[in-house]
Design an enzyme around this catalytic site. Structure first.
Site, PDB file in Angstrom:
ATOM      1  N   HIS A   1       0.808  -1.209   0.000  1.00  0.00           N
ATOM      2  CA  HIS A   1       0.000   0.000   0.000  1.00  0.00           C
ATOM      3  C   HIS A   1       0.845   1.265   0.000  1.00  0.00           C
ATOM      4  O   HIS A   1       0.332   2.363   0.210  1.00  0.00           O
ATOM      5  CB  HIS A   1      -0.946  -0.002   1.210  1.00  0.00           C
ATOM      6  CG  HIS A   1      -2.022  -1.037   1.104  1.00  0.00           C
ATOM      7  ND1 HIS A   1      -1.928  -2.273   1.698  1.00  0.00           N
ATOM      8  CD2 HIS A   1      -3.198  -1.041   0.429  1.00  0.00           C
ATOM      9  CE1 HIS A   1      -3.014  -2.982   1.406  1.00  0.00           C
ATOM     10  NE2 HIS A   1      -3.790  -2.262   0.648  1.00  0.00           N
TER      11      HIS A   1
ATOM     12  N   ARG B   1     -15.199  -3.830   2.776  1.00  0.00           N
ATOM     13  CA  ARG B   1     -15.198  -2.375   2.708  1.00  0.00           C
ATOM     14  C   ARG B   1     -15.355  -1.980   1.246  1.00  0.00           C
ATOM     15  O   ARG B   1     -15.203  -2.803   0.349  1.00  0.00           O
ATOM     16  CB  ARG B   1     -13.904  -1.788   3.277  1.00  0.00           C
ATOM     17  CG  ARG B   1     -12.677  -2.105   2.462  1.00  0.00           C
ATOM     18  CD  ARG B   1     -11.410  -1.517   3.064  1.00  0.00           C
ATOM     19  NE  ARG B   1     -11.339  -0.071   2.914  1.00  0.00           N
ATOM     20  CZ  ARG B   1     -10.658   0.544   1.940  1.00  0.00           C
ATOM     21  NH1 ARG B   1     -10.013  -0.152   1.031  1.00  0.00           N
ATOM     22  NH2 ARG B   1     -10.622   1.860   1.866  1.00  0.00           N
TER      23      ARG B   1
ATOM     24  N   ASN C   1     -14.102   0.734  -1.830  1.00  0.00           N
ATOM     25  CA  ASN C   1     -13.112   1.707  -2.241  1.00  0.00           C
ATOM     26  C   ASN C   1     -13.539   2.185  -3.630  1.00  0.00           C
ATOM     27  O   ASN C   1     -14.382   1.561  -4.265  1.00  0.00           O
ATOM     28  CB  ASN C   1     -11.722   1.068  -2.266  1.00  0.00           C
ATOM     29  CG  ASN C   1     -10.625   2.115  -2.360  1.00  0.00           C
ATOM     30  OD1 ASN C   1     -10.862   3.294  -2.098  1.00  0.00           O
ATOM     31  ND2 ASN C   1      -9.437   1.682  -2.740  1.00  0.00           N
TER      32      ASN C   1
ATOM     33  N   GLU D   1     -14.898  -0.636  -5.854  1.00  0.00           N
ATOM     34  CA  GLU D   1     -14.405  -1.953  -5.453  1.00  0.00           C
ATOM     35  C   GLU D   1     -15.102  -2.401  -4.180  1.00  0.00           C
ATOM     36  O   GLU D   1     -15.026  -1.721  -3.162  1.00  0.00           O
ATOM     37  CB  GLU D   1     -12.893  -1.900  -5.204  1.00  0.00           C
ATOM     38  CG  GLU D   1     -12.092  -1.636  -6.460  1.00  0.00           C
ATOM     39  CD  GLU D   1     -10.608  -1.438  -6.191  1.00  0.00           C
ATOM     40  OE1 GLU D   1      -9.852  -1.343  -7.163  1.00  0.00           O
ATOM     41  OE2 GLU D   1     -10.210  -1.372  -4.998  1.00  0.00           O
TER      42      GLU D   1
ATOM     43  N   TYR E   1      -3.870  10.961  -6.763  1.00  0.00           N
ATOM     44  CA  TYR E   1      -3.623   9.538  -6.571  1.00  0.00           C
ATOM     45  C   TYR E   1      -4.610   8.694  -7.370  1.00  0.00           C
ATOM     46  O   TYR E   1      -4.255   7.678  -7.962  1.00  0.00           O
ATOM     47  CB  TYR E   1      -3.707   9.177  -5.088  1.00  0.00           C
ATOM     48  CG  TYR E   1      -3.674   7.690  -4.862  1.00  0.00           C
ATOM     49  CD1 TYR E   1      -2.534   6.953  -5.180  1.00  0.00           C
ATOM     50  CD2 TYR E   1      -4.777   7.012  -4.353  1.00  0.00           C
ATOM     51  CE1 TYR E   1      -2.499   5.587  -5.004  1.00  0.00           C
ATOM     52  CE2 TYR E   1      -4.754   5.646  -4.169  1.00  0.00           C
ATOM     53  CZ  TYR E   1      -3.613   4.939  -4.497  1.00  0.00           C
ATOM     54  OH  TYR E   1      -3.589   3.576  -4.318  1.00  0.00           O
ATOM     55  N   LYS E   2      -5.842   9.139  -7.430  1.00  0.00           N
ATOM     56  CA  LYS E   2      -6.849   8.369  -8.148  1.00  0.00           C
ATOM     57  C   LYS E   2      -6.783   8.615  -9.660  1.00  0.00           C
ATOM     58  O   LYS E   2      -7.562   8.041 -10.420  1.00  0.00           O
ATOM     59  CB  LYS E   2      -8.252   8.696  -7.602  1.00  0.00           C
ATOM     60  CG  LYS E   2      -8.458   8.144  -6.185  1.00  0.00           C
ATOM     61  CD  LYS E   2      -9.825   8.470  -5.637  1.00  0.00           C
ATOM     62  CE  LYS E   2      -9.992   8.030  -4.185  1.00  0.00           C
ATOM     63  NZ  LYS E   2     -10.024   6.565  -3.990  1.00  0.00           N
TER      64      LYS E   2
END
Lengths: 347, 320
Positions: free
Chosen positions: A194, A224, A226, A266, A317-318
């Site tokens: 990560h 979770r 994302n 996700e 970042y995305k």
């Protein structure tokens, strides 16, 4: 819910992928509020409402057949998208059991599994497969057990061995990823893997997540959500193929953003595996075009607000830097400033 | 329940294997397969006694491939808080019990080049299951088993039948002792050492490993000792607004559970860190008996592991 598959839709070339009205309504929007920041948003992977994407351990939806075909295409071109280190074999069988038991139990009309001791008989009706094999004997399957099972499942799978107080990514099937590579990450620890994520390390998100996962219990999986965004409904946005898709980011305009840009969510599930004491990390990717999203008025308002206020480090970042403003502009007419109801549901 | 969903089991067989150890076979009442597990796992057995509920961890010693039943062995403790006496005196074939899903906090390292296992007394149990995983494999292994005398050596026949060349047994009665330094100083690179037994025994192995320069990453231990007893003390639970008294022979966790408040746990032995609870106020001393918190955290007084630790205080408030 009986699933009607769309076996001919594509995630490349003409990009004929789309969501039915029912698929839009059950889309797992990851925004419970009008803004977004990281959190350790882990909850028990308990059965969700009937028809929802969390009703079962692994969701099989209208894209199942097409996604399995897409995975086969990726693997044919790049076999290293599937990898497993030698000491991961017992976890491979654990994964195969988890996938086959879950699918046959939850979708008996589509899949069946008969077990007589180690003699197993697996039938996958949507893909037309009928396989007898010996559990524990690799030679009795056409390929390794993790490879075999996950070629017949939607989403990516990473298996992490637990030792020395850490989790090591040492096996995986990764063909529907948001710009990361199993080939590159194989053998990394949880924090190394990560490493590129901004802000979260400073927030100690990974320290807390690791501590939690090291104690993940058998029979008590967690999940979770994302998210990121992708131009075109392209499942395989891999670093290996960056030249094929990276340039798409520069092509988005405020006119075509609704059709080109897709929210990529996700649904991540984590299961402790019984024989190997490893953990399997399932990363199931859902894609929806911004135009499809905007058919739900609450979601149009909410996504507009989330994107508009997103932290600059997350925008970078995305990978949204080149087209975030275009999407915000496209969505602006849908946002009349009215308050949104709490929660991520469509109403 | 906080240990996760429990599994109902019925006692299928009981055998007195040594003067102090009873061996229990547990199976599903409906004859279903039990969940698969890995060698080194333990289960928490829930014992519903008349006065109170005991929840004790016991290693699974049966072959992980055999899921028709689980096997555990229980040593009768002299200073029992009730759990081992319940298992020894109250259980009959056909008795019903609840167990939590297996948890492995003592797994074999999968990339070890060699496994060196050291057992003291009842500490043999997790190794019995691990030997099943290792048997016939490519990785070399040896087990060194120290026990009072042949009469007290549980599962000797089982070990000798299958593992003759891998097992070394040391009897106290014949003044045979394991030379830990000697053993640990001559292991090939990539060996992992595992030790299970009484606290003093584990301590000597850990000291020897440190002395021989072993990396902590290659040294593994597990200890199931009864949590310490101590003076009665009072606790306030802030969130659930309860005031409870912790008796001498109960743990803080047991007292909290008896008051109907759920705390997540896994090992109940002060190792895993799962039941860690926040201390809001304490006007006295926290008695930390766990192996999880750092010395700084223990000295900080802001957190406690209720499965083993206690307090000497008039006013203790926990964020529960």
């Amino acid at each position: 819910m009986s699933v009607v598959f769309k076996p001919d839709e594509t995630f490349r070339g003409e990009f004929t992928y789309s969501n039915s009205v029912a698929a839009i309504r059950r889309f797992p929007l990851p925004f419970a509020e009008d803004n977004y920041m990281y959190s350790v948003n882990i909850e028990p992977h308990a059965p969700g409402p009937k028809g929802s994407v969390t009703e079962f351990a692994f969701d099989v939806d209208e894209h199942y057949v097409a996604e399995c075909k897409e995975r086969a295409l990726v693997l044919a071109a790049e076999p290293l998208r599937y990898q497993a280190l030698p000491h991961m074999m017992s976890s491979q069988w654990d994964c195969l059991e988890l996938v086959m038991e879950s699918l046959s139990h939850d979708y008996p009309q589509l899949f069946s599994l008969e077990r007589r001791s180690n003699a197993w008989h697996w039938i996958n009706r949507p893909l037309g497969l009928d396989q007898r094999f010996t559990f524990g004997d690799v030679a009795s399957l056409p390929c390794e057990p993790l490879d075999y099972a996950t070629r017949q499942a939607q989403g990516d799978f990473v298996v992490m061995d637990q030792r020395d107080g850490d989790l090591w990514a040492e096996a995986g099937m990764v063909t529907t990823q948001a710009d990361w590579s199993m080939d590159f990450d194989l053998g990394m620890t949880f924090r190394e893997w990560h490493g590129p994520v901004p802000l979260a390390h400073e927030m100690q998100v990974f320290d807390r997540a690791l501590k939690f996962l090291l104690n993940l219990r058998l029979g008590a999986p967690v999940r979770r959500l994302n998210w990121t965004m992708t131009v075109h409904p392209r499942l395989d946005t891999s670093p290996e193929n960056y030249p094929k898709w990276g340039q798409d980011r520069a092509r988005v305009t405020a006119k075509d953003a609704g059709d080109l840009v897709h929210l990529r969510v996700e649904l991540q599930g984590l299961w402790r595996l019984p024989r190997s004491n490893a953990i399997v990390f399932g990363i199931r990717c859902y894609l929806i075009s911004v135009r499809e999203l905007a058919t739900v008025p609450k979601w149009a308002r909410r996504v507009h607000r989330v994107l508009k206020g997103l932290h600059p480090a997350l925008v970078d970042y995305k990978g949204l830097t080149r087209y975030r403003d275009a999407v915000v502009e496209w969505l602006a007419p849908f946002d009349d400033g009215a308050p949104t109801t709490p929660g991520a549901g469509p109403e | 329940m906080s240990g996760g969903q429990t599994i109902e089991v019925v006692v299928k067989a009981i055998e007195q294997v040594t003067p102090l150890i009873k061996h229990f076979q547990l199976a599903s009442p409906r004859g279903e397969a039990l969940p698969a597990f890995s060698g080194g796992s333990h289960v928490i057995v829930v014992m519903r006694g008349e006065a109170r509920v005991h929840r004790n961890p016991y290693s699974l010693l049966s072959a992980p491939q055999n899921l028709d039943s689980y096997e555990i062995a229980v040593r009768r403790m002299d200073e029992s808080r009730g759990g081992s006496h319940f298992m020894h005196d109250r259980l009959r074939v056909g008795s019903q019990l609840e167990i939590a899903h297996p948890v492995n906090l003592f797994g074999l390292d999968k990339i070890a080049r060699k496994h060196l296992m050291i057992a003291g007394g009842i500490g043999i149990t997790p190794f019995l299951a691990q030997l099943e995983d290792l048997h016939g494999g490519l990785v070399p292994y040896e087990l060194h088993y120290s026990v009072r005398s042949a009469e007290h050596a549980a599962f000797l026949a089982r070990l000798q039948a299958r593992e003759q060349e891998h097992v070394h047994i040391y009897y106290d009665s014949e003044n045979q002792v394991i030379d830990f330094e000697g053993l640990l100083s001559k292991q090939p690179l990539g060996t992992h050492v595992y030790v299970c037994g009484p606290a003093g025994f584990i301590g000597r192995v850990l000291d020897a490993a440190r002395g021989c320069g072993w990396s902590p990453s290659h040294v593994h231990w597990e200890q199931f000792s009864a949590p310490p007893t101590g003076d009665v003390f009072q606790v306030q639970l802030a969130r659930s607004m309860k005031k409870i008294v912790v008796p001498q022979d109960s743990t803080l966790l047991e007292a909290i559970e008896a008051a109907g408040v759920d705390v997540p746990y896994l090992c109940r032995g002060g190792v895993c860190g799962f039941c860690q609870s926040k201390v809001i106020e304490c006007d006295g001393e926290l008695l930390h008996y766990d192996h999880f918190l750092s010395d700084a955290e223990k000295a900080g007084g802001k957190t406690i592991m209720p499965c083993v630790s206690r307090a000497r205080a008039n006013h203790l408030v926990l964020d529960l």
